[in-house]
Design an enzyme around this catalytic site. Structure first.
Site, short mmCIF file in Angstrom:
data_model
loop_
_atom_site.label_atom_id
_atom_site.label_comp_id
_atom_site.label_asym_id
_atom_site.label_seq_id
_atom_site.Cartn_x
_atom_site.Cartn_y
_atom_site.Cartn_z
N GLU A 95 0.84 -1.21 0.00
CA GLU A 95 0.00 0.00 0.00
C GLU A 95 0.87 1.26 0.00
O GLU A 95 0.49 2.27 -0.58
CB GLU A 95 -0.96 -0.04 1.20
CG GLU A 95 -2.05 -1.09 0.99
CD GLU A 95 -2.61 -1.73 2.25
OE1 GLU A 95 -2.42 -1.19 3.34
OE2 GLU A 95 -3.22 -2.81 2.12
N GLY A 169 -6.22 -8.26 1.55
CA GLY A 169 -7.55 -7.72 1.76
C GLY A 169 -8.60 -8.22 0.78
O GLY A 169 -9.69 -7.66 0.69
#
Ligand code: 13P
Length: 248
Positions: A95, A169
């Site tokens: 990320e 995720g």
């Protein structure tokens, strides 16, 4: 025997009540046979540290500045993390790489700042879905690792976390075999430093690890634990994942 780890990454999730409840839940859990750490957002590090005083859960950060202290608005220096007695910090999480443009060189700089301050770097690497489809997983991981391998040659001893971007995720976990194959590759890359370094470096898997799939992943020869996102937000789930080590 390599050190086994389970590290929780809360990402940008938490508030004061949540921190208090998480710590309360932790107090009810049984001891486990693995090194544990949790990485809350920066503002909660000090509170959580205080609440976890009587546990063996170490505190981690999710990021660190690549520079020393100074005029860098919004950044947090490794010296500050050391001041808060943070034991470890994630660097190069996908990320950070994709949303905030961190390069492999930035990741190496961050590792150095951490090492200078006695903080263990947890270096994250991993390929995207498109890269896996193109069959270039190993090239991508090798490129991400290259500057870290150079640092390891100078004496730095990080933990590596393999986190395939497509598994983060998404609920799409790498199979134990897929993960093991990349972990073997990473260990092989580390032999560029020495057989001893390759053998002794902990390599963690991250990407949709949960209490149902943790034991199968952790039973693989080269998987030395997990970096847990969503499931670490529930203290009970986090501990069940830690206990996956007790079962083998
Ligand atoms: P999830 O466990 O939520 O897939 O996140 C993994 C991760 O990015 C940990 O750093």
């Amino acid at each position: 025997m390599r050190k086994k780890w389970v590290i929780g990454n809360w990402k940008m999730n938490a508030h004061s009540d949540f921190v208090a409840e998480w710590a309360e839940q932790v107090a009810k859990q049984q001891a486990v046979d693995v090194a544990m750490a949790v990485c809350p957002p920066f503002p909660y590090i000090a509170t959580l540290k205080q609440k976890l005083t009587n546990t063996n859960i170490q505190l981690g950060a999710q990021n660190v500045a690549a520079t020393d202290e100074g005029a860098y608005t919004g950044e947090v220096a490794a010296t500050m993390l050391a001041d808060l007695e943070v034991s470890l910090a994630l660097v190069g999480h996908s990320e950070r790489r994709t949303l905030f443009g961190e390069t492999n060189e930035d990741v190496a700089e961050k590792c150095q700042r951490l090492a200078e301050n006695g903080i263990l770097p947890i270096v994250c690497v991993g390929e995207t879905h498109a890269e896996r489809e193109q069959g270039v997983t190993e090239n991508v991981v090798a490129e991400q690792l290259a500057p870290i391998v150079e640092l390891i040659k100078t004496g730095l001893r990080p933990v590596i976390a393999y986190e395939p971007v497509w598994a983060i995720g998404t609920g799409l976990t790498a199979t134990p075999e897929q993960a093991q194959a990349v972990h073997t590759f990473i260990r092989q890359e580390l032999t560029k430093v020495s057989a001893e370094v390759a053998e002794s470096t902990s390599i963690l898997y991250g990407g949709s690890v949960n209490r149902d799939n943790a034991a199968a992943l952790f039973s693989q020869a080269d998987i030395d634990g997990g970096l847990i996102g969503g499931a670490s937000l529930d203290a009970e789930h986090f501990f069940t994942i830690c206990q996956a080590f007790n079962s083998h």
